[in-house]
Design a protein around this motif. Sequence first.
Motif: not given
Ligand SMILES: [Zn+2]
Length: 666
Positions: A377, A381, A399, A402, A666
């Motif tokens: 992840h 990004h 986000e 991704n 995140a």
């Molecule tokens: Zn993220």
Amino acid sequence: MHARSFLCALLVVAGVDALTQDIARQPLPRIESRPAPSQTQSHDQPAPGARSPRNANYSIDVRLDHAARTLAGRETIQWRNISSQTATELQFHLYWNAWRNADSTWMRERRLAGTRTAPRPDAWSSCDVSVVRVAGVDVTSRKRFIAPDDGNTADQTVMSVPLDTPVGPNGSVQIELEWTAKIPRPFARTGYIDDYYVVVQWFPKLGVLADYGWNTHQFHAATEFYADYGIYDVSMTVPNGWTLGASGREVTKSANTDGTTTHRYRGEDIHDFAWTTSARFLEARQTFEHPELPRVEMRLLYQPEHSAQVQRHFDATAATLKYYGEWFGAYPYGHITIVDPAYQSGSGGMEYPTLFTAGTRWLSPRSVTQPEAVTVHEAGHQFWYVVGNNEFEHAWMDEGLNTYSTARAIAAGAFPNYLSTRFFGGFIPWVFMEVPLSRETEGNRLAGYRAVAESDIQSTPTFRYWPGSAGAITYNKTALWLNTLENHLGWPTLQKALSTYFARWSFRHPQPDDFFTVLNEVSGQDLTWFFNEVHRSSNAFDYGVQEFSSERLERASASGATYRTIVVAQRLGEAFFPVEVVTTFRDGERITERWDGRDRRQVYVYERGAEAVSTEIDPRRTLLLDVDYTNNSRTLEPRAGEASLKWALTWMVWMQDLMLTYGFFA
Ligand SMILES: [Zn+2]
């Protein structure tokens, strides 16, 4: 232009050292030997080889005081106005002021989201600007805090400085700042624990001047950042012997006489700069190679207790560089730094240009994607950072894209991925090898979305979403609608659209409509109806079987049919999507209907020689946004075995909800 910049650079050198000594009590490395970017190249035009406009270029010196937990810094920004607007002021983000008092907008939003625990007294941070010079003129006394988003006078995360001489389109100006900062104990993946530091969003940073004026949002609890691209030339002074990692590449490293070492890094065509340092990091390096993609030097800074997982970090990063590179476009920087965060530092799972934090545990079975999921992840990004969207306003554009891409890459990389839970304070993992996690539901985080599906309209600026459910609308909903679109259009079409978007919008600032335009163009379809549903409304999707019966006729029909079967498919949600309705008969025949899904219900009547046994809406599960899939099918003969399986599946979904709640990153 050259002459003025050069003069200003000399003025800075004269003014800086005295003041810095005052602040840090120790001199920063002298900067005379280091030409400011303006002396080596013009900033009126992008330099040869530049991939981005390079209109916000930072030259920064910063010293870490480990004992005091502070930073002392000074920076020179060469800024060029690439908008059509004349700038009459400058606006800066001072992100660390979000954690200087309990009434900042960030802290207020965190409380709204349900976090009530008060920070430790030593946790608070600050960023205090002591000097601002614009074009060589000291304007420090005229700086002021503004709160463009909510008028919160207790918020000090945006600073405005007037320009005596406005800067017109394509005009340039040199800005010098000096500041001190108190480093937080980790808030939002930022700060220190023991001798481990993650120094991010740490320097006064310009907002983005758009054609309509400055776009400089306050720091919000549920959103991230936005900045222009440029060159970062950053010298960081830390204790001798500490390992340091940063955005860009190390240019020089020099030991000072006072027990410190200065690491100078340079990054090009990036819109942010982050660094980390620790006395405990171990370091490993590998090279990513691929027949059609550029080489990438991978550097891992890891915790000693995770030495058994070094290769897993590299494999996950390499898989990202491979799949994202093949699908969307090549990773352009040639280097990437993976940071394995310190235990309980709260700094895992965050991306910065060419550097990211992953996150793992001491015991991490191979059948579980930890550290792989977070590594893919955050490495992923990097690609959606090349496309520089406004993360305050349209966080879904990085986000969400991704999260979708992460799930796809984890599946393509065939990383073993089973449900697991942890016991004894999280130390001991238990893996359910009977429960593989699927890309479509767990990967796209369906459970988290379902719970709050109608909580916000996605096209609302993200910083105005309800803080408690912003993540699900940003990450989960986007991943689900992109995967739905992949099912609807086919992967070759969606892949071509995403690579076209990546190529067209690299190192620029796309808006949502720019993304939708590419999707329409490449698919050759007007998909506005779909974007209206998933992006411009908060409507949820839910199709269900309202009625299903198959009864013997009292006498055979003219065609010889002996059974009449009635299927009523219902649209229970406000949103619509074309779905298949498939009915299976006892003689093995299956009838597939294609319903446009727009009316509230659709009735199908079949008169046939065989009785129907089951009916199902969207059996291939094209519409991944359906918030209740359990009502999509009906059978005529209840079967104990299947019923118990269904209950078991419901329990598993519940378990997965629980896991996903804990698995949010995140
Ligand atoms: Zn993220």
